[in-house]
Write a protein that holds these residues in place. Structure first.
Motif, short mmCIF file in Angstrom:
data_model
loop_
_atom_site.label_atom_id
_atom_site.label_comp_id
_atom_site.label_asym_id
_atom_site.label_seq_id
_atom_site.Cartn_x
_atom_site.Cartn_y
_atom_site.Cartn_z
N TYR A 348 -0.17 -5.14 8.93
CA TYR A 348 0.27 -5.51 10.28
C TYR A 348 1.23 -4.48 10.86
CZ TYR A 348 -1.90 -10.11 9.97
OH TYR A 348 -2.82 -11.13 9.87
N PHE A 349 1.18 -3.26 10.32
CA PHE A 349 2.02 -2.19 10.85
C PHE A 349 1.37 -0.87 10.50
CE2 PHE A 349 3.35 -2.98 6.57
CZ PHE A 349 3.70 -1.75 6.04
N ASP A 350 1.71 0.17 11.23
CA ASP A 350 1.24 1.53 10.94
C ASP A 350 2.16 2.18 9.91
OD1 ASP A 350 -0.73 1.16 12.84
OD2 ASP A 350 0.42 2.09 14.45
N TYR A 351 1.58 3.00 9.05
CA TYR A 351 2.40 3.67 8.04
C TYR A 351 1.92 5.09 7.84
CZ TYR A 351 4.72 4.82 3.68
OH TYR A 351 5.49 5.43 2.74
N ASP A 352 2.87 6.02 7.87
CA ASP A 352 2.61 7.44 7.62
C ASP A 352 3.63 7.92 6.58
OD1 ASP A 352 2.07 10.11 7.57
OD2 ASP A 352 2.39 10.48 9.70
N PRO A 353 3.19 8.22 5.35
CA PRO A 353 4.15 8.62 4.31
C PRO A 353 4.90 9.90 4.63
CG PRO A 353 1.90 8.97 3.58
CD PRO A 353 1.81 8.20 4.85
N SER A 354 4.32 10.76 5.47
CA SER A 354 5.02 12.01 5.80
C SER A 354 6.27 11.76 6.63
CB SER A 354 4.07 12.95 6.55
OG SER A 354 3.65 12.38 7.77
N ASP A 355 6.35 10.58 7.26
CA ASP A 355 7.53 10.24 8.05
C ASP A 355 8.48 9.29 7.31
OD1 ASP A 355 6.57 11.78 10.14
OD2 ASP A 355 5.52 10.10 11.08
N ASP A 356 8.19 9.01 6.06
CA ASP A 356 8.99 8.05 5.30
C ASP A 356 9.88 8.79 4.31
OD1 ASP A 356 10.08 5.96 3.93
OD2 ASP A 356 8.18 5.02 3.38
N PRO A 357 11.19 8.80 4.52
CA PRO A 357 12.08 9.52 3.59
C PRO A 357 12.28 8.78 2.27
CG PRO A 357 13.38 8.41 5.26
CD PRO A 357 11.94 8.19 5.64
N PHE A 358 11.81 7.53 2.16
CA PHE A 358 12.06 6.74 0.96
C PHE A 358 10.88 6.74 -0.01
CE2 PHE A 358 14.58 4.83 4.39
CZ PHE A 358 15.85 4.96 3.86
N VAL A 359 9.73 7.24 0.40
CA VAL A 359 8.56 7.22 -0.49
C VAL A 359 8.83 8.10 -1.70
CG1 VAL A 359 7.42 9.10 0.75
CG2 VAL A 359 6.05 7.48 -0.59
N PRO A 360 8.59 7.61 -2.92
CA PRO A 360 8.91 8.42 -4.11
C PRO A 360 8.17 9.75 -4.15
CG PRO A 360 8.47 6.14 -4.72
CD PRO A 360 8.10 6.27 -3.27
N CYS A 361 6.94 9.75 -3.69
CA CYS A 361 6.16 10.99 -3.69
C CYS A 361 5.25 10.98 -2.48
CB CYS A 361 5.33 11.09 -4.98
SG CYS A 361 4.28 12.54 -5.03
N ARG A 362 5.49 11.90 -1.57
CA ARG A 362 4.71 11.91 -0.33
C ARG A 362 3.26 12.24 -0.58
NH1 ARG A 362 8.85 14.88 3.96
NH2 ARG A 362 10.40 13.21 4.00
N GLU A 363 3.00 13.08 -1.59
CA GLU A 363 1.61 13.45 -1.86
C GLU A 363 0.79 12.25 -2.32
OE1 GLU A 363 4.06 17.04 -1.91
OE2 GLU A 363 4.23 15.09 -2.90
N LEU A 364 1.45 11.25 -2.89
CA LEU A 364 0.74 10.04 -3.33
C LEU A 364 0.77 8.94 -2.29
CD1 LEU A 364 1.49 9.44 -7.12
CD2 LEU A 364 -0.67 9.96 -6.04
N GLY A 365 1.54 9.11 -1.21
CA GLY A 365 1.62 8.08 -0.19
C GLY A 365 0.28 7.87 0.51
N LEU A 366 -0.03 6.62 0.81
CA LEU A 366 -1.30 6.26 1.46
C LEU A 366 -1.01 5.87 2.91
CD1 LEU A 366 -4.34 5.63 1.22
CD2 LEU A 366 -3.70 3.30 0.57
#
Length: 666
Positions: A348-366
């Motif tokens: 129910y929301f948009d998500y872009d790991p490249s804009d998330d400073p808390f994601v443990p690993c951006r390369e693995l972010g979906l």
């Protein structure tokens, strides 16, 4: 490979083979092979002798040859490499020693046995000379013929080659070194690389080599070679474990291909490199040999303790094939393994790991968008789930990281709090009374009314509608978007398949109107009682009369086996979705402003430019606020095309299962 970010490293590419073991050089000693005349004692190999005398003479001859070679070996320490073609070739190869004695590191200065010193070429020549001598002593023709056959066999080139190979292997095994140490355990990969290089080659040698490497027998031989090499590497790696005495260690070997990533993340803990996460879908997860909290000491014999995760990334980026890890197992108490069920959710929301400073690993972010279906396969970390996006399972070998529900709710709550405070501060700059009214209004936003908590994910399940109970179709769109025309067209063409819900009203019936056919005519008090009980999907008043569409009216159409067509406002979706009617919501989006003007002109309408702009703006707001509730969307570029697209979506409900909230199936 392992990709690093914020102190983490994640493996996304393919490792290569580890350090190649040096070949153990084996020593081949060549000795001169004297002719018959030099060792002829003058007395009589040409004389007929008895069998016993012949054997005694042969043994004496061989002993004389052996003594002469020993004397020549003691007379000088250096062997002239030009004395024979074999030694000359060996001298040109720096991997083999050309000296014996104290200058040769392969020898320890002790006297060697006869078997260790004997050269295979000299042995074969000795055998030939001895057999020729025996042949001269034989009297009968049959014995002469048999000896000649043996001599022909010994002189054949293929026999001499096989004899040389046999002696080389025997010499190696006699030293306790086994059949020889392999240079690599990745001969199959090297063959594939050579074949890829030779794809465009038109040279004769290249074509011949390519044909040779593709033969099944050679491929089987190389595969067997790699299997033996892997076993030897395990033994060598086990020896390296002894370096970490006093600590409990384990040895882990993972076999990888270029197309299968390892699937793990590591982090620095002071000087240690620790496995932080095992990602679903990778080699590490399938093997079950790597666990979170394991400290990595070595990778393919290379120490990593004290290295930064970026250095570990650079190291593993160059590796593929067999990876041998020396680990200190995690001291954490591990829960017994259990089979995790997959949870399907709609975002129910948009998500872009490249804009998330808390994601443990951006390369693995979906990354995903509002309304996407996500298959959550791991919730071991409540803050970061592992999931696949629906439809991408085949193209996405590793699961991706998405924010967990509770973690995302906390972030959204904090975001809303900061937004409210910002608005509050802005209101104080204008007027205190306005600030109080502003705070009262913001506490009743649509999202907070629609659910008790902030919208993040909704658990979904596949549902196939029964043939006798069709899902109602709710058409959503801005005014003048075309949804009313599409509904009327469907009702007029196939009245036996589609029907509309009979509305309720408090006005009096007209002459031609019949109760329960055109309207359900009810009293105002009865209408208000049902409205308070939540029985109406939507309602309103017109000329002091109340109108509304009840859930019972929709259910009546569904029970008749027909498809109920509804045109609703977006605010009505809350009530409709909370019922057990399982609606299928289709958004009818308007085209561009110019195209919309043309379509309305065909209907005899002449809207003003600001009215056209309002239609498009209203559609954008509807999609922004309620797009996660839409099951399908159609852009009304052309009435006929939009009608066929609508029919296609409706017919798909009979042939394909659809994602619905799991609460609908309880």
């Amino acid at each position: 490979m392992f990709a690093s970010m914020n102190g983490y490293v994640t493996e996304t590419c393919n490792p290569t083979v580890g350090p190649v073991q040096e070949a153990r050089p084996h020593m081949e000693r060549a000795v001169d092979c004297p002719g018959d005349k030099e060792h002829d004692t003058g007395g009589g190999f040409n004389k007929p002798l008895s069998c016993g005398a012949q054997m005694e003479r042969i043994q004496h001859y061989q002993e004389e040859l052996r003594k002469k070679r020993e004397e020549e070996g003691r007379a000088k320490h250096d062997i002239d490499p030009n004395a024979s073609l074999r030694l000359k070739k060996l001298a040109q190869n720096p991997s083999y020693p050309t000296k014996v004695g104290i200058d040769n590191p392969t020898f320890d200065g002790k006297e060697k046995t006869k078997d260790a010193q004997q050269d295979p070429v000299a042995e074969l020549e000795d055998l030939l000379q001895a057999l020729q001598s025996v042949q001269r002593c034989l009297l009968d023709a049959q014995s002469q013929q048999d000896a000649e056959l043996v001599l022909q066999l010994l002189n054949r080139e293929d026999f001499q080659s096989a004899y040389a190979v046999h002696n080389a292997v025997s010499q190696q095994m006699s030293r306790g070194a086994g059949p020889g140490s392999p240079l690599t355990a990745q001969a199959q990969d090297l063959c594939q690389e050579v074949q890829s290089i030779l794809q465009s080659s038109q040279q004769k040698d290249g074509l011949e080599l390519k044909a040779l490497l593709t033969k099944p027998h050679l491929q089987a031989l190389i595969q067997a070679h790699d299997n033996v090499a892997v076993q030897e590497k395990e033994t060598d790696a086990a020896e390296s474990v002894n370096q970490y005495q006093g600590e409990t260690v384990k040895l882990v070997r993972l076999e990888k291909t270029r197309d299968t990533p390892l699937g793990a993340t590591v982090r620095n803990d002071v000087d240690s490199v620790v496995v932080s996460r095992v990602v679903k879908g990778g080699v590490a997860e399938r093997s079950g040999l790597l666990s979170e909290g394991d400290e990595i000491l070595e990778i393919n014999g290379i120490p990593v303790r004290g290295k930064h995760v970026n250095d570990v990334h650079d190291l593993l980026q160059q590796m593929h094939g067999t990876l041998t890890f020396v680990l200190i197992p995690s001291s954490q108490t591990k829960a017994p393994p259990h089979r995790q069920t997959v949870m399907h959710v709609r975002a129910y929301f948009d998500y872009d790991p490249s804009d998330d400073p808390f994601v443990p690993c951006r390369e693995l972010g979906l990354s995903f968008q509002k309304g996407d279906i996500l298959h959550v396969i791991s919730q071991d970390d409540p803050s970061w789930w592992q999931a696949y996006r629906d439809g991408d399972e085949d193209n996405q070998p590793l699961a991706g990281l998405i924010p967990g529900k509770s973690f995302q709710q906390q972030r959204e709550t904090l975001k809303n709090t900061l937004t409210d405070r910002s608005r509050e501060q802005q209101g104080k700059l204008w007027q205190v009374k306005k600030n109080k009214k502003h705070k009262k209004r913001t506490s009743y936003s649509f999202n907070r009314n629609m659910d008790d908590d902030i919208l993040t994910y909704e658990e979904m399940a596949l549902y196939h509608q029964p043939a006798n109970r069709k899902r109602p179709i709710a058409l959503i769109g801005p005014p003048n978007g075309g949804q009313d025309d599409l509904r009327r067209r469907l009702l007029s063409i196939e009245p036996e398949k589609f029907a509309g819900a009979v509305p309720h009203t408090t006005r009096n019936p007209r002459i031609h109107e019949r109760n329960s056919r055109d309207y359900h005519f009810v009293s105002r008090s009865a209408f208000e009682t049902d409205l308070a009980a939540g029985k109406f999907i939507e309602s309103g008043d017109y000329e002091k009369n109340l109108y509304g569409t009840s859930t019972d009216s929709v259910r009546h159409v569904v029970n008749s086996g027909r498809i109920c067509l509804l045109c609703l406002h977006t605010e009505s979706l809350r009530v409709l979705r909370s019922s057990n009617l399982k609606p299928y919501v289709i958004f009818i989006a308007p085209p561009s402003q110019e195209r919309l003007r043309t379509l309305l002109a065909q209907e005899g309408k002449t809207p003003k430019p600001e009215e056209l702009k309002d239609v498009i703006e209203k559609a954008r707001e509807m999609e922004q606020n309620f797009g996660h509730l839409f099951d399908g969307a159609i852009v009304n570029m052309d009435p006929d095309t939009a009608f066929h697209d609508l029919r296609r979506l409706i017919e798909k409900l009979d042939t394909e299962p659809q994602w619905v909230p799991t609460s609908w199936l309880c």
